[in-house]
Write a protein that holds these residues in place. Structure first.
Motif, PDB file in Angstrom:
ATOM      1  N   VAL A 132     -63.068  -8.391 -67.967  1.00  0.00           N
ATOM      2  CA  VAL A 132     -64.326  -9.061 -68.315  1.00  0.00           C
ATOM      3  C   VAL A 132     -64.717  -8.700 -69.745  1.00  0.00           C
ATOM      4  CG1 VAL A 132     -66.798  -9.176 -67.815  1.00  0.00           C
ATOM      5  CG2 VAL A 132     -65.148  -9.186 -65.938  1.00  0.00           C
ATOM      6  N   THR A 133     -64.651  -7.409 -70.062  1.00  0.00           N
ATOM      7  CA  THR A 133     -64.985  -6.969 -71.415  1.00  0.00           C
ATOM      8  C   THR A 133     -64.014  -7.566 -72.429  1.00  0.00           C
ATOM      9  OG1 THR A 133     -65.839  -4.891 -70.538  1.00  0.00           O
ATOM     10  CG2 THR A 133     -65.351  -4.950 -72.880  1.00  0.00           C
ATOM     11  N   GLY A 134     -62.721  -7.561 -72.106  1.00  0.00           N
ATOM     12  CA  GLY A 134     -61.722  -8.102 -73.022  1.00  0.00           C
ATOM     13  C   GLY A 134     -61.975  -9.555 -73.366  1.00  0.00           C
ATOM     14  N   LEU A 135     -62.228 -10.367 -72.363  1.00  0.00           N
ATOM     15  CA  LEU A 135     -62.462 -11.788 -72.607  1.00  0.00           C
ATOM     16  C   LEU A 135     -63.804 -12.031 -73.294  1.00  0.00           C
ATOM     17  CD1 LEU A 135     -61.039 -13.375 -69.335  1.00  0.00           C
ATOM     18  CD2 LEU A 135     -60.066 -13.488 -71.631  1.00  0.00           C
ATOM     19  N   LEU A 136     -64.802 -11.214 -72.972  1.00  0.00           N
ATOM     20  CA  LEU A 136     -66.092 -11.353 -73.651  1.00  0.00           C
ATOM     21  C   LEU A 136     -65.962 -11.096 -75.148  1.00  0.00           C
ATOM     22  CD1 LEU A 136     -68.651  -9.622 -71.251  1.00  0.00           C
ATOM     23  CD2 LEU A 136     -68.611 -12.023 -71.903  1.00  0.00           C
ATOM     24  N   VAL A 137     -65.173 -10.085 -75.504  1.00  0.00           N
ATOM     25  CA  VAL A 137     -65.005  -9.737 -76.915  1.00  0.00           C
ATOM     26  C   VAL A 137     -64.418 -10.908 -77.691  1.00  0.00           C
ATOM     27  CG1 VAL A 137     -63.624  -8.335 -78.490  1.00  0.00           C
ATOM     28  CG2 VAL A 137     -64.876  -7.241 -76.636  1.00  0.00           C
ATOM     29  N   SER A 419     -56.061 -11.260 -82.433  1.00  0.00           N
ATOM     30  CA  SER A 419     -56.206 -12.320 -81.434  1.00  0.00           C
ATOM     31  C   SER A 419     -55.751 -11.858 -80.056  1.00  0.00           C
ATOM     32  CB  SER A 419     -55.407 -13.566 -81.861  1.00  0.00           C
ATOM     33  OG  SER A 419     -54.012 -13.330 -81.783  1.00  0.00           O
ATOM     34  N   LEU A 420     -54.995 -10.747 -79.998  1.00  0.00           N
ATOM     35  CA  LEU A 420     -54.567 -10.189 -78.711  1.00  0.00           C
ATOM     36  C   LEU A 420     -55.590  -9.232 -78.124  1.00  0.00           C
ATOM     37  CD1 LEU A 420     -50.763  -9.471 -79.400  1.00  0.00           C
ATOM     38  CD2 LEU A 420     -51.839 -11.532 -78.520  1.00  0.00           C
ATOM     39  N   SER A 421     -56.770  -9.162 -78.725  1.00  0.00           N
ATOM     40  CA  SER A 421     -57.796  -8.226 -78.255  1.00  0.00           C
ATOM     41  C   SER A 421     -58.197  -8.481 -76.807  1.00  0.00           C
ATOM     42  CB  SER A 421     -59.043  -8.317 -79.142  1.00  0.00           C
ATOM     43  OG  SER A 421     -58.757  -7.916 -80.453  1.00  0.00           O
ATOM     44  N   GLY A 422     -58.099  -9.729 -76.349  1.00  0.00           N
ATOM     45  CA  GLY A 422     -58.499 -10.037 -74.982  1.00  0.00           C
ATOM     46  C   GLY A 422     -57.779  -9.189 -73.959  1.00  0.00           C
ATOM     47  N   ILE A 423     -56.468  -9.038 -74.108  1.00  0.00           N
ATOM     48  CA  ILE A 423     -55.690  -8.237 -73.153  1.00  0.00           C
ATOM     49  C   ILE A 423     -55.765  -6.756 -73.511  1.00  0.00           C
ATOM     50  CG2 ILE A 423     -53.521  -8.524 -74.440  1.00  0.00           C
ATOM     51  CD1 ILE A 423     -53.840  -8.437 -70.617  1.00  0.00           C
ATOM     52  N   ILE A 424     -55.805  -6.425 -74.798  1.00  0.00           N
ATOM     53  CA  ILE A 424     -55.815  -5.019 -75.212  1.00  0.00           C
ATOM     54  C   ILE A 424     -57.095  -4.325 -74.751  1.00  0.00           C
ATOM     55  CG2 ILE A 424     -55.830  -3.447 -77.173  1.00  0.00           C
ATOM     56  CD1 ILE A 424     -53.124  -4.631 -76.840  1.00  0.00           C
ATOM     57  N   VAL A 467     -53.954   4.121 -76.446  1.00  0.00           N
ATOM     58  CA  VAL A 467     -53.200   2.994 -76.995  1.00  0.00           C
ATOM     59  C   VAL A 467     -54.126   2.015 -77.703  1.00  0.00           C
ATOM     60  CG1 VAL A 467     -52.013   0.875 -76.272  1.00  0.00           C
ATOM     61  CG2 VAL A 467     -51.174   3.097 -75.489  1.00  0.00           C
ATOM     62  N   THR A 468     -55.247   1.686 -77.050  1.00  0.00           N
ATOM     63  CA  THR A 468     -56.159   0.717 -77.650  1.00  0.00           C
ATOM     64  C   THR A 468     -56.845   1.280 -78.896  1.00  0.00           C
ATOM     65  OG1 THR A 468     -57.875   1.405 -76.076  1.00  0.00           O
ATOM     66  CG2 THR A 468     -56.591  -0.517 -75.507  1.00  0.00           C
ATOM     67  N   LYS A 469     -57.094   2.592 -78.912  1.00  0.00           N
ATOM     68  CA  LYS A 469     -57.671   3.182 -80.124  1.00  0.00           C
ATOM     69  C   LYS A 469     -56.662   3.118 -81.266  1.00  0.00           C
ATOM     70  CE  LYS A 469     -60.957   6.262 -77.842  1.00  0.00           C
ATOM     71  NZ  LYS A 469     -60.633   6.068 -76.431  1.00  0.00           N
ATOM     72  N   GLY A 470     -55.378   3.391 -80.966  1.00  0.00           N
ATOM     73  CA  GLY A 470     -54.353   3.266 -81.986  1.00  0.00           C
ATOM     74  C   GLY A 470     -54.264   1.847 -82.512  1.00  0.00           C
ATOM     75  N   TYR A 471     -54.347   0.887 -81.610  1.00  0.00           N
ATOM     76  CA  TYR A 471     -54.331  -0.536 -81.974  1.00  0.00           C
ATOM     77  C   TYR A 471     -55.535  -0.878 -82.853  1.00  0.00           C
ATOM     78  CZ  TYR A 471     -55.529  -5.474 -81.023  1.00  0.00           C
ATOM     79  OH  TYR A 471     -55.913  -6.787 -81.116  1.00  0.00           O
ATOM     80  N   ALA A 472     -56.714  -0.399 -82.448  1.00  0.00           N
ATOM     81  CA  ALA A 472     -57.936  -0.718 -83.198  1.00  0.00           C
ATOM     82  C   ALA A 472     -57.877  -0.149 -84.612  1.00  0.00           C
ATOM     83  CB  ALA A 472     -59.157  -0.176 -82.459  1.00  0.00           C
ATOM     84  N   ILE A 473     -57.379   1.078 -84.738  1.00  0.00           N
ATOM     85  CA  ILE A 473     -57.344   1.701 -86.063  1.00  0.00           C
ATOM     86  C   ILE A 473     -56.265   1.071 -86.937  1.00  0.00           C
ATOM     87  CG2 ILE A 473     -56.889   3.867 -87.282  1.00  0.00           C
ATOM     88  CD1 ILE A 473     -58.220   5.255 -84.846  1.00  0.00           C
ATOM     89  N   ALA A 474     -55.100   0.768 -86.353  1.00  0.00           N
ATOM     90  CA  ALA A 474     -54.041   0.108 -87.123  1.00  0.00           C
ATOM     91  C   ALA A 474     -54.521  -1.253 -87.627  1.00  0.00           C
ATOM     92  CB  ALA A 474     -52.790  -0.051 -86.265  1.00  0.00           C
ATOM     93  N   SER A 475     -55.182  -2.012 -86.754  1.00  0.00           N
ATOM     94  CA  SER A 475     -55.687  -3.327 -87.172  1.00  0.00           C
ATOM     95  C   SER A 475     -56.786  -3.167 -88.213  1.00  0.00           C
ATOM     96  CB  SER A 475     -56.206  -4.098 -85.956  1.00  0.00           C
ATOM     97  OG  SER A 475     -57.289  -3.432 -85.347  1.00  0.00           O
TER      98      SER A 475
END
Length: 686
Positions: A132-137, A419-424, A467-475
């Motif tokens: 729910v949070t992923g799709l809302l974002v 754009s992959l934030s929905g699943i991440i 994993v998601t924090k690594g993704y967020a910082i890399a992006s």
């Protein structure tokens, strides 16, 4: 077809955004339809819900006062369009975090109940709550940016005015994100550290033991920090990256081609389809939780990549010039593919350094055998080692994308990645839901087998959060490069000259040093805040246990609300100064005549470089310490109650503010610095 896409691309993307909101609504109904368990479980869940809601309301009041001052300044200096964008960005960032958190605090008790049925049932409830949070974002990010752009363009009749107003939206979302990350992070880690230091080390209580006065505050913190904070964080990264790509496309494309402006919206819209299919895969795949969650990311990425190949060809049937460089559809699609590949790389690398299945965490757990100090040393070194591969991947991506399509190519790679934030983000919100589910299982006295199921899911969730924090910082690192490029292009347009930065110019070096200092000062204040608040929690828990001995034998009930009140006040009071540091640094440097835009450019680069390294190192160390503790608690190296376990708990408490407060808050802080610099260009440097 190109003309159709140019005319209707944003509208089509907004429809896909509405589809994402619709699926989020269906997931909410699915989660709420699941059993909430017995009366005791409902009572505990209600206490967590009440605490989370109360904190966010008080945080909102605090932030609104500061936001009102900034709104007034933007309205006066940049006009009503930019000011309204600021309000919209702030509101949507808050909404993404608030709605996602309110679903998460209802999903946790249902996950605990589902765990008494089967592990897969618990996985589905927890993941759908996070989805729910992923799709809302992604849906709110796309809808807010796209609808606001269309509205201002229609009202003003000027594309440049519409694009400039989006900078206000970016600043609003980024500012809220900094406050949400800092406030939520201080809250959750002060409660967590305080609960662990007294409960586990001094009183030998298990995780989430109801006799621990800080346990409710700890569970509330998981939601306000990890759910609401992360949602606001990635919402702003998503929105800022989309806005940055639109701005770069407009500034660098030949004749300001609308195809370059609209293409980033289409990437985001198409990727919502990939996110929905990835969420569906996790729900039906009969495999282990880790494989199912990672598989969802792979499915989402591959579907998005497959759909974007023909779309890119239709958008750019002929090569288009960007800053004098001809760029065709093939080159832009390569940049799309690089963004998706960088997501896979960030997920894989962070998983390697933070999962109990791999060497770094196991070596860290083994270091606990020789004491607290060796564990701390090993954890810090793990974080430093974890910076190498992500940074090399980011550097390689920047070089390759620039070769293919210049600055616009880098911007497209960032949009593709985000754009992959929905699943991440679905993976990230899964973590606190399973963590809270375990707490509810213990506090409500469910069968120990239920806690075993939730612990297994929580260990997976810990890795997913890392994993998601690594993704967020890399992006964020990649996005900041685009924002810096936008700053330079905007300066060229305003000053009507070929503006360049020379490393032999002392102003640039001064700016680099000042910018490099900012992330260190910012994270220092964040760590201080957690340490001070955690110390207050420790004293309160000790006081209650000493004054009321019946707490430990179960004849008296702890005063949970006292600890909740301590961390709430501490978080709201101590988040303000570090959150305002980026604004202070940028405005002071810009206002000094001897420094000006040249030094400010150095500030942006210095902040990006040191912030990226600090963010990756801190989140990786923290994630590794957390899972090393869980690895010891699973019976390795002496198990619970052993000297190795005590050392592991110490490492985890040090890692908590690393991975959930200071480290992730660097991400939006970098963006605030860059966006504010772009915003003030026409005000100070015209």
């Amino acid at each position: 077809m190109q003309q159709f896409l140019t005319d209707h691309g944003i509208g089509t993307s907004l429809v896909l955004g509405l589809v994402g909101l619709g699926v989020a609504g269906l997931l909410i109904r699915t989660v709420l339809a699941s059993s909430a368990g017995n009366e005791r479980m409902a009572e505990i869940a209600a206490a967590v819900q009440e605490g989370a809601k109360a904190y966010l309301h008080r945080q909102l009041v605090t932030v609104l006062i500061i936001a009102a001052v900034i709104f007034a300044a933007i309205f006066k200096l940049r006009g009503w369009e930019t000011a309204m964008g600021f309000v919209l960005g702030a509101v949507c960032s808050l909404a993404a975090g608030y709605i996602g958190m309110m679903v998460a605090v209802r999903a946790n008790v249902r996950t605990a109940q589902a765990a008494s049925v089967s592990p897969h049932s618990a996985l589905k409830v927890a993941f759908n709550g996070g989805a729910v949070t992923g799709l809302l974002v992604v849906a709110l990010g796309l809808l807010s940016v796209g609808a606001f752009y269309l509205m201002i363009r229609e009202f003003s009749g000027n594309t440049k005015v519409a694009i400039d107003s989006l900078v206000g939206l970016a600043l609003g979302s980024s500012l809220i994100s900094v406050f949400a990350r800092l406030g939520g992070g201080i809250y959750t880690k002060a409660a967590d550290v305080g609960a662990d230091l007294v409960g586990k080390i001094e009183q030998n209580l298990q995780e989430d033991d109801p006799r621990n006065p800080a346990t409710i505050a700890d569970n509330v913190g998981d939601n306000v920090g990890d759910c609401a904070g992360m949602a606001a964080d990635v919402f702003e990264t998503y929105a800022v990256s989309l806005i940055g790509a639109v701005l770069v496309g407009y500034l660098t494309a030949l004749n300001q081609s609308m195809a370059a402006v609209i293409y980033p919206f289409v990437i985001c819209g198409v990727s919502i389809i990939g996110a929905i299919l990835g969420i569906g895969f996790v729900n039906v795949a009969p495999i282990s939780p880790t494989k199912a969650l990672i598989g969802g990311v792979v499915v989402s990425g591959l579907v998005s990549a497959a759909l974007l190949w023909p779309v890119t060809g239709m958008f750019f049937p002929q090569a288009l010039e960007f800053s004098g460089k001809p760029v065709d559809a093939r080159s832009l699609y390569i940049c799309v593919a690089i963004g998706i590949a960088l997501t896979f790389a960030a997920v894989g690398i962070t998983n390697h350094f933070t999962s109990t299945a791999h060497g770094p965490v196991r070596r860290l757990a083994k270091a606990c055998e020789t004491g607290h100090a060796t564990n701390i040393i090993a954890g810090i070194s793990t974080g430093h080692h974890a910076t190498v591969l992500p940074v090399l991947c980011i550097v390689g991506s920047i070089w390759w994308c620039h070769q293919e399509a210049g600055l616009y190519g880098i911007a497209i790679a960032v949009v593709s990645m985000l754009s992959l934030s929905g699943i991440i983000i679905s993976l990230d919100a899964f973590g606190p839901i399973t963590d809270n589910a375990g707490g509810i299982a213990v506090m409500s006295g469910l069968d120990p087998d239920v806690r075993k199921v939730t612990d297994e899911l929580d260990a997976v969730g810990n890795t997913m959060k890392a994993v998601t924090k690594g993704y967020a910082i890399a992006s964020a690192g990649l996005a900041a490069m685009v924002l810096f490029g936008s700053y330079v292009e905007e300066l060229k347009a305003i000053l009507n000259e070929d503006f360049r930065f020379d490393l032999m110019d002392p102003r640039v070096i001064i700016g680099l040093f000042i910018g490099g200092l900012l992330p260190f000062s910012f994270t220092a204040y964040a760590m201080d805040a957690v340490g001070n608040a955690a110390g207050a929690v420790v004293k309160e828990v000790r006081r209650q246990i000493a004054a009321r001995p019946g707490i430990l034998n179960g004849t008296e009930v702890p005063e949970y609300k006292t600890c909740v009140d301590i961390v709430t006040k501490a978080a709201l009071r101590q988040m303000i100064l570090p959150a305002l540091l980026p604004l202070i640094f940028v405005i002071v440097v810009a206002k000094i005549p001897q420094l000006g835009p040249v030094a400010l450019g150095g500030v942006l680069v210095g902040t990006i470089v040191t912030g990226l390294f600090l963010g990756i190192a801190m989140t990786s160390s923290g994630g590794a310490w957390d899972n090393a503790k869980k690895y010891v608690e699973d019976g390795n190296h002496g198990g619970k109650g052993s000297p190795a376990h005590a050392a592991a708990v110490t490492g985890d408490t040090v890692g908590d503010p690393y991975k959930d407060t200071a480290g992730p808050a660097v991400n939006p802080m970098i963006k605030v610095v860059n966006i504010l610099a772009i915003l003030i260009i026409p005000i100070l440097f015209r």
